[in-house]
Write a protein that holds these residues in place. Structure first.
Motif, PDB file in Angstrom:
ATOM      1  N   ASP A 112       0.800  -1.120  -0.025  1.00 17.68           N
ATOM      2  CA  ASP A 112      -0.246  -0.193  -0.069  1.00 17.68           C
ATOM      3  C   ASP A 112       1.050   1.219  -0.433  1.00 17.68           C
ATOM      4  O   ASP A 112       1.647   1.498   0.127  1.00 17.68           O
ATOM      5  CB  ASP A 112      -0.831   0.195   1.448  1.00 17.68           C
ATOM      6  CG  ASP A 112      -1.953  -1.226   1.428  1.00 17.68           C
ATOM      7  OD1 ASP A 112      -2.789  -0.808   0.213  1.00 17.68           O
ATOM      8  OD2 ASP A 112      -2.482  -1.396   1.750  1.00 17.68           O
ATOM      9  N   TYR A 113       0.733   2.512   0.348  1.00 19.98           N
ATOM     10  CA  TYR A 113       1.270   3.643   0.036  1.00 19.98           C
ATOM     11  C   TYR A 113       1.596   4.401   1.029  1.00 19.98           C
ATOM     12  O   TYR A 113       2.039   4.669   1.261  1.00 19.98           O
ATOM     13  CB  TYR A 113      -0.190   5.204  -1.629  1.00 19.98           C
ATOM     14  CG  TYR A 113       0.453   6.252  -1.458  1.00 19.98           C
ATOM     15  CD1 TYR A 113       1.980   6.068  -2.319  1.00 19.98           C
ATOM     16  CD2 TYR A 113       0.136   7.022  -0.779  1.00 19.98           C
ATOM     17  CE1 TYR A 113       2.432   7.837  -1.907  1.00 19.98           C
ATOM     18  CE2 TYR A 113       0.675   8.115  -0.568  1.00 19.98           C
ATOM     19  CZ  TYR A 113       1.921   8.988  -2.049  1.00 19.98           C
ATOM     20  OH  TYR A 113       2.349   9.639  -1.238  1.00 19.98           O
ATOM     21  N   GLY A 114       0.425   4.005   1.712  1.00 21.27           N
ATOM     22  CA  GLY A 114       0.447   4.740   2.855  1.00 21.27           C
ATOM     23  C   GLY A 114      -1.215   4.220   3.460  1.00 21.27           C
ATOM     24  O   GLY A 114      -1.982   3.563   3.280  1.00 21.27           O
ATOM     25  N   ALA A 115      -1.209   5.494   4.977  1.00 20.53           N
ATOM     26  CA  ALA A 115      -2.052   5.676   5.479  1.00 20.53           C
ATOM     27  C   ALA A 115      -2.174   6.491   5.993  1.00 20.53           C
ATOM     28  O   ALA A 115      -1.992   7.528   6.043  1.00 20.53           O
ATOM     29  CB  ALA A 115      -1.762   4.738   6.650  1.00 20.53           C
ATOM     30  N   CYS A 116      -4.049   7.055   6.754  1.00 16.81           N
ATOM     31  CA  CYS A 116      -4.364   7.865   7.443  1.00 16.81           C
ATOM     32  C   CYS A 116      -3.578   7.686   8.927  1.00 16.81           C
ATOM     33  O   CYS A 116      -3.972   7.269   9.988  1.00 16.81           O
ATOM     34  CB  CYS A 116      -5.805   7.688   7.707  1.00 16.81           C
ATOM     35  SG  CYS A 116      -6.202   9.921   8.333  1.00 16.81           S
ATOM     36  N   THR A 129      -2.105  11.821   6.012  1.00 16.35           N
ATOM     37  CA  THR A 129      -1.698  10.922   5.742  1.00 16.35           C
ATOM     38  C   THR A 129       0.105  10.933   5.380  1.00 16.35           C
ATOM     39  O   THR A 129       0.221  11.515   5.317  1.00 16.35           O
ATOM     40  CB  THR A 129      -2.283  10.828   4.053  1.00 16.35           C
ATOM     41  OG1 THR A 129      -1.737  11.881   2.903  1.00 16.35           O
ATOM     42  CG2 THR A 129      -3.771  10.400   4.126  1.00 16.35           C
ATOM     43  N   ARG A 130       0.011   9.744   5.511  1.00 25.60           N
ATOM     44  CA  ARG A 130       2.121   8.950   5.556  1.00 25.60           C
ATOM     45  C   ARG A 130       1.843   8.005   4.719  1.00 25.60           C
ATOM     46  O   ARG A 130       1.503   6.857   4.328  1.00 25.60           O
ATOM     47  CB  ARG A 130       1.897   8.401   6.780  1.00 25.60           C
ATOM     48  CG  ARG A 130       3.819   8.242   7.520  1.00 25.60           C
ATOM     49  CD  ARG A 130       4.123   7.965   9.005  1.00 25.60           C
ATOM     50  NE  ARG A 130       2.679   7.175   9.195  1.00 25.60           N
ATOM     51  CZ  ARG A 130       2.139   6.048   9.248  1.00 25.60           C
ATOM     52  NH1 ARG A 130       2.243   4.850   8.450  1.00 25.60           N
ATOM     53  NH2 ARG A 130       1.370   5.100   9.554  1.00 25.60           N
ATOM     54  N   ALA A 131       3.031   8.588   3.344  1.00 27.09           N
ATOM     55  CA  ALA A 131       2.672   7.882   3.032  1.00 27.09           C
ATOM     56  C   ALA A 131       4.023   6.974   3.107  1.00 27.09           C
ATOM     57  O   ALA A 131       5.463   6.746   3.583  1.00 27.09           O
ATOM     58  CB  ALA A 131       4.001   8.588   1.586  1.00 27.09           C
ATOM     59  N   SER A 132       3.912   5.602   3.480  1.00 25.73           N
ATOM     60  CA  SER A 132       5.178   4.618   3.733  1.00 25.73           C
ATOM     61  C   SER A 132       5.507   4.071   2.501  1.00 25.73           C
ATOM     62  O   SER A 132       6.904   3.066   2.584  1.00 25.73           O
ATOM     63  CB  SER A 132       4.366   3.390   4.686  1.00 25.73           C
ATOM     64  OG  SER A 132       3.478   2.652   4.036  1.00 25.73           O
ATOM     65  N   ASN A 133       4.759   3.534   1.081  1.00 21.19           N
ATOM     66  CA  ASN A 133       5.842   3.173   0.238  1.00 21.19           C
ATOM     67  C   ASN A 133       5.448   4.260  -0.977  1.00 21.19           C
ATOM     68  O   ASN A 133       4.665   4.130  -1.567  1.00 21.19           O
ATOM     69  CB  ASN A 133       4.526   2.218  -0.391  1.00 21.19           C
ATOM     70  CG  ASN A 133       5.366   1.207  -1.612  1.00 21.19           C
ATOM     71  OD1 ASN A 133       6.488   1.517  -1.187  1.00 21.19           O
ATOM     72  ND2 ASN A 133       4.283   0.492  -1.873  1.00 21.19           N
ATOM     73  N   PRO A 134       6.599   5.673  -0.416  1.00 22.43           N
ATOM     74  CA  PRO A 134       6.152   6.521  -1.944  1.00 22.43           C
ATOM     75  C   PRO A 134       6.129   6.515  -2.911  1.00 22.43           C
ATOM     76  O   PRO A 134       6.803   4.908  -3.426  1.00 22.43           O
ATOM     77  CB  PRO A 134       7.330   7.544  -1.025  1.00 22.43           C
ATOM     78  CG  PRO A 134       7.891   6.933  -0.274  1.00 22.43           C
ATOM     79  CD  PRO A 134       7.175   5.944   0.226  1.00 22.43           C
TER      80      PRO A 134
END
Length: 107
Positions: free
Chosen positions: A11-15, A45-50
């Protein structure tokens, strides 16, 4: 696969506010837009997989910031040794706006 490539299938990220998973960058943008209300900010939101573009941008930003910091340290040392004045450095930086902006912040 390059270190700048996102992890396939991740996933791209999370809220940060409500914790939902955001599968893509567009999903993050849509979530922020959907949670925007008058007088308040949207969910963060935070990108953990930008994205690749974001990873490259982050790397370039870091390299440039390091270069500016190192250069300004060198210039401060010259001022500290009384070889030049702060104003002389400021004048000499007139054609190097990113460096000049950071130099001015130190005054």
């Amino acid at each position: 696969m390059s270190r700048f490539d996102p992890i396939d299938g991740a996933d791209y990220g999370a809220c940060d506010d409500c914790g939902i998973t955001l599968p893509t960058e567009q999903a993050a943008k849509d979530h922020r837009a959907a949670t925007m209300s008058p007088g308040k900010s949207s969910h963060r939101t935070r990108a953990s997989n930008p994205t690749r573009v974001d990873r490259i941008q982050s790397h370039v930003d870091g390299v440039v910031e390091d270069a500016i910091s190192e250069a300004l340290d060198d210039l401060r040392n010259e001022v500290g040794r009384a070889n030049v004045t702060w104003d002389e450095i400021h004048e000499a930086l007139k054609w190097h706006s990113e460096f000049a902006d950071e130099w001015e912040k130190q005054s």
